[in-house]
Design a protein around this motif. Structure first.
Motif, PDB file in Angstrom:
ATOM      1  N   LEU A  41       0.817  -1.210   0.000  1.00 40.94           N
ATOM      2  CA  LEU A  41       0.000   0.000   0.000  1.00 40.94           C
ATOM      3  C   LEU A  41       0.852   1.261   0.000  1.00 40.94           C
ATOM      4  O   LEU A  41       0.506   2.248  -0.645  1.00 40.94           O
ATOM      5  CB  LEU A  41      -0.914   0.021   1.227  1.00 40.94           C
ATOM      6  N   GLY A  42       1.955   1.226   0.748  1.00 40.06           N
ATOM      7  CA  GLY A  42       2.831   2.391   0.793  1.00 40.06           C
ATOM      8  C   GLY A  42       3.416   2.723  -0.563  1.00 40.06           C
ATOM      9  O   GLY A  42       3.518   3.895  -0.949  1.00 40.06           O
ATOM     10  N   GLY A 237      -9.130  -0.972   4.202  1.00 39.37           N
ATOM     11  CA  GLY A 237      -9.885  -2.184   3.938  1.00 39.37           C
ATOM     12  C   GLY A 237      -8.930  -3.362   3.813  1.00 39.37           C
ATOM     13  O   GLY A 237      -7.711  -3.226   3.909  1.00 39.37           O
ATOM     14  N   LEU A 238      -9.490  -4.515   3.612  1.00 42.62           N
ATOM     15  CA  LEU A 238      -8.681  -5.716   3.422  1.00 42.62           C
ATOM     16  C   LEU A 238      -8.078  -5.679   2.021  1.00 42.62           C
ATOM     17  O   LEU A 238      -8.805  -5.595   1.033  1.00 42.62           O
ATOM     18  CB  LEU A 238      -9.541  -6.967   3.586  1.00 42.62           C
ATOM     19  N   CYS A 239      -6.759  -5.711   1.943  1.00 40.08           N
ATOM     20  CA  CYS A 239      -6.066  -5.603   0.654  1.00 40.08           C
ATOM     21  C   CYS A 239      -5.123  -6.784   0.449  1.00 40.08           C
ATOM     22  O   CYS A 239      -4.667  -7.402   1.406  1.00 40.08           O
ATOM     23  CB  CYS A 239      -5.276  -4.298   0.581  1.00 40.08           C
ATOM     24  N   ARG A 240      -4.798  -7.044  -0.799  1.00 46.77           N
ATOM     25  CA  ARG A 240      -3.934  -8.170  -1.134  1.00 46.77           C
ATOM     26  C   ARG A 240      -2.458  -7.791  -0.999  1.00 46.77           C
ATOM     27  O   ARG A 240      -1.681  -7.917  -1.939  1.00 46.77           O
ATOM     28  CB  ARG A 240      -4.243  -8.663  -2.549  1.00 46.77           C
ATOM     29  N   SER A 241      -2.120  -7.309   0.170  1.00 48.41           N
ATOM     30  CA  SER A 241      -0.725  -6.987   0.457  1.00 48.41           C
ATOM     31  C   SER A 241      -0.058  -8.204   1.092  1.00 48.41           C
ATOM     32  O   SER A 241      -0.685  -9.247   1.283  1.00 48.41           O
ATOM     33  CB  SER A 241      -0.644  -5.790   1.408  1.00 48.41           C
ATOM     34  N   GLU A 242       1.212  -8.049   1.479  1.00 49.01           N
ATOM     35  CA  GLU A 242       1.951  -9.150   2.096  1.00 49.01           C
ATOM     36  C   GLU A 242       1.893  -9.096   3.616  1.00 49.01           C
ATOM     37  O   GLU A 242       2.573  -9.867   4.289  1.00 49.01           O
ATOM     38  CB  GLU A 242       3.413  -9.105   1.641  1.00 49.01           C
ATOM     39  N   LEU A 243       1.042  -8.241   4.161  1.00 48.83           N
ATOM     40  CA  LEU A 243       1.079  -7.970   5.597  1.00 48.83           C
ATOM     41  C   LEU A 243       0.883  -9.207   6.456  1.00 48.83           C
ATOM     42  O   LEU A 243       1.542  -9.360   7.475  1.00 48.83           O
ATOM     43  CB  LEU A 243       0.018  -6.918   5.964  1.00 48.83           C
ATOM     44  N   VAL A 244      -0.025 -10.111   6.061  1.00 49.64           N
ATOM     45  CA  VAL A 244      -0.329 -11.262   6.927  1.00 49.64           C
ATOM     46  C   VAL A 244       0.361 -12.546   6.485  1.00 49.64           C
ATOM     47  O   VAL A 244      -0.042 -13.636   6.863  1.00 49.64           O
ATOM     48  CB  VAL A 244      -1.860 -11.501   7.009  1.00 49.64           C
ATOM     49  N   LYS A 245       1.416 -12.420   5.704  1.00 51.91           N
ATOM     50  CA  LYS A 245       2.071 -13.621   5.159  1.00 51.91           C
ATOM     51  C   LYS A 245       2.633 -14.527   6.240  1.00 51.91           C
ATOM     52  O   LYS A 245       2.860 -15.720   6.009  1.00 51.91           O
ATOM     53  CB  LYS A 245       3.172 -13.229   4.178  1.00 51.91           C
ATOM     54  N   ASP A 246       2.880 -13.982   7.453  1.00 47.34           N
ATOM     55  CA  ASP A 246       3.438 -14.778   8.547  1.00 47.34           C
ATOM     56  C   ASP A 246       2.376 -15.268   9.523  1.00 47.34           C
ATOM     57  O   ASP A 246       2.700 -15.783  10.591  1.00 47.34           O
ATOM     58  CB  ASP A 246       4.475 -13.952   9.322  1.00 47.34           C
ATOM     59  N   LYS A 255      -7.605 -13.060   2.171  1.00 46.78           N
ATOM     60  CA  LYS A 255      -7.214 -11.878   1.404  1.00 46.78           C
ATOM     61  C   LYS A 255      -7.358 -12.110  -0.097  1.00 46.78           C
ATOM     62  O   LYS A 255      -7.807 -11.234  -0.839  1.00 46.78           O
ATOM     63  CB  LYS A 255      -5.764 -11.490   1.723  1.00 46.78           C
ATOM     64  N   LYS A 256      -6.950 -13.268  -0.543  1.00 42.66           N
ATOM     65  CA  LYS A 256      -7.030 -13.563  -1.972  1.00 42.66           C
ATOM     66  C   LYS A 256      -8.476 -13.572  -2.460  1.00 42.66           C
ATOM     67  O   LYS A 256      -8.779 -13.164  -3.577  1.00 42.66           O
ATOM     68  CB  LYS A 256      -6.347 -14.897  -2.277  1.00 42.66           C
ATOM     69  N   LEU A 257      -9.390 -14.025  -1.596  1.00 40.32           N
ATOM     70  CA  LEU A 257     -10.790 -14.116  -1.993  1.00 40.32           C
ATOM     71  C   LEU A 257     -11.506 -12.774  -1.936  1.00 40.32           C
ATOM     72  O   LEU A 257     -12.325 -12.454  -2.808  1.00 40.32           O
ATOM     73  CB  LEU A 257     -11.519 -15.120  -1.090  1.00 40.32           C
ATOM     74  N   LEU A 258     -11.212 -11.968  -0.907  1.00 37.57           N
ATOM     75  CA  LEU A 258     -11.988 -10.748  -0.670  1.00 37.57           C
ATOM     76  C   LEU A 258     -11.178  -9.462  -0.752  1.00 37.57           C
ATOM     77  O   LEU A 258     -11.760  -8.374  -0.738  1.00 37.57           O
ATOM     78  CB  LEU A 258     -12.649 -10.809   0.717  1.00 37.57           C
ATOM     79  N   GLY A 259      -9.865  -9.580  -0.826  1.00 38.48           N
ATOM     80  CA  GLY A 259      -9.027  -8.399  -0.732  1.00 38.48           C
ATOM     81  C   GLY A 259      -9.116  -7.468  -1.933  1.00 38.48           C
ATOM     82  O   GLY A 259      -9.268  -7.887  -3.070  1.00 38.48           O
ATOM     83  N   ARG A 260      -9.017  -6.178  -1.644  1.00 43.12           N
ATOM     84  CA  ARG A 260      -8.865  -5.173  -2.687  1.00 43.12           C
ATOM     85  C   ARG A 260      -7.436  -5.240  -3.234  1.00 43.12           C
ATOM     86  O   ARG A 260      -6.531  -5.763  -2.589  1.00 43.12           O
ATOM     87  CB  ARG A 260      -9.096  -3.776  -2.114  1.00 43.12           C
ATOM     88  N   THR A 261      -7.240  -4.669  -4.391  1.00 41.55           N
ATOM     89  CA  THR A 261      -5.884  -4.561  -4.911  1.00 41.55           C
ATOM     90  C   THR A 261      -5.110  -3.563  -4.053  1.00 41.55           C
ATOM     91  O   THR A 261      -5.700  -2.685  -3.400  1.00 41.55           O
ATOM     92  CB  THR A 261      -5.878  -4.084  -6.368  1.00 41.55           C
TER      93      THR A 261
END
Length: 331
Positions: A41-42, A237-246, A255-261
């Motif tokens: 996002l940044g 909002g919920l976005c397809r970032s890498e934030l929750v990868k861990d 995230k893949k199902l509902l996340g925004r770009t």
């Protein structure tokens, strides 16, 4: 998002507005800092500020080589040279936060700060003597924000504009009751590894952010609408970032199902930090490009008392590292 249906409605049917559609030169001549700007996002917010004509955008990130790679990528994609700078900032180090803020004293003007950097992990870790989510997402984030407030105030006085200090939070704050509120000291309770619910810790850190913003702007500052800096917070909002990868498979799939770009999420950050939402957002929680209500807990009398407690516990931690930091808030 007060309910899961409301969350779904936002995710599936709302698209954050492109600030360029409102004003193609919305950032013309401005100097902007975006933390965690080398990815996600940044990075997208930084691109948007560049497109909007910013004079200087500082990419604040832990890894300088990744920051330089992001800079070159944006320069090529946006055909814009001489706008971006890469500065080192590691929120897991108080020394790094203080050094970054000291360097910012050399900036002739500062119009917007987007405090986007943060962590989300399922593992208990300690950073600067505190649980990592609390150290990074709360203590270091507000340490940097409060250290930058005098610089933002100075810029307001010299430019005649009203700068923005925007904390990137999350709708996930709705989904915690802050169990540690039953303890005599909330921060001390959060530092205990035994019994720590790490799946709730990111949510807790985001709730604490909103509580601090509300107490800062409604009690400490006093008149948040006349204060020379707009301090607000935003959820992208919920976005397809890498934030929750861990944090395991479930959040990633969600995230893949509902996340925004990430581009959509970046727009939300930019809109809150001086674009679409505007100065009336001082002290407010922003979702879907408008002032929104935070969780019922935040809005309640109990929430106001919690905000006071959190602030009174946070201030000594900040003052130990940065004596006089709270004095810098005053006009």
């Amino acid at each position: 998002m007060s309910s899961f249906p409301a969350f779904l409605k936002s995710q599936l049917f709302y698209t954050p507005r492109d600030p360029l559609s409102t004003d193609p030169a919305f950032a013309a001549g401005k100097t902007i800092i975006v933390t965690g700007a080398n990815t996600g996002l940044g990075l997208e917010a930084t691109k948007c500020f560049v497109r909007g004509g910013a004079q200087t955008v500082i990419i604040a990130c832990r890894n300088l080589s990744k920051g330089e790679a992001a800079k070159h990528s944006i320069e090529e994609s946006e055909n814009s040279k001489g706008v971006l700078q890469v500065w080192e900032l590691d929120l897991s180090s108080y020394a790094s936060v203080k050094a970054f803020a000291k360097r910012c004293e050399t900036i002739p003007r500062l119009d917007s700060v987007v405090l986007n950097a943060g962590i989300a992990t399922g593992r208990f870790q300690r950073v600067e003597g505190h649980e990592a989510h609390i150290a990074v997402n709360v203590i270091s984030t507000f340490m940097l924000g409060l250290l930058l407030l005098p610089i933002l105030r100075r810029s307001a006085a010299t430019t005649g504009s009203r700068p923005f200090l925007t904390i990137v939070t999350s709708e996930m704050h709705f989904w915690t009751t802050l169990p540690q509120k039953k303890s005599p000291n909330i921060f001390a309770a959060l530092d205990q590894e035994k019994g720590a619910d790490m799946m709730d810790r990111y949510n807790v850190s985001k709730l604490l952010q909103i509580l601090v913003v509300r107490h800062l702007t409604r009690v400490v500052i006093g008149d948040r609408f006349r204060y020379p800096v707009v301090v607000n917070c935003v959820t992208p909002g919920l976005c397809r970032s890498e934030l929750v990868k861990d944090m395991g498979l479930t959040p990633v799939v969600f995230k893949k199902l509902l996340g925004r770009t990430v581009e959509m999420g970046g727009r939300a950050l930019v809109n809150a930090a001086g674009g679409l939402v505007g100065k009336e957002s001082a002290g407010e929680y922003i979702a879907d490009d408008r002032i929104s209500e935070p969780s019922p807990l935040v809005r309640s009398e109990e929430g106001a008392e919690l905000a006071k407690r959190v602030w009174e516990e946070l201030v000594p931690i900040l003052e130990r590292e940065c004596p006089g930091i709270v004095a810098g808030i005053a006009v």
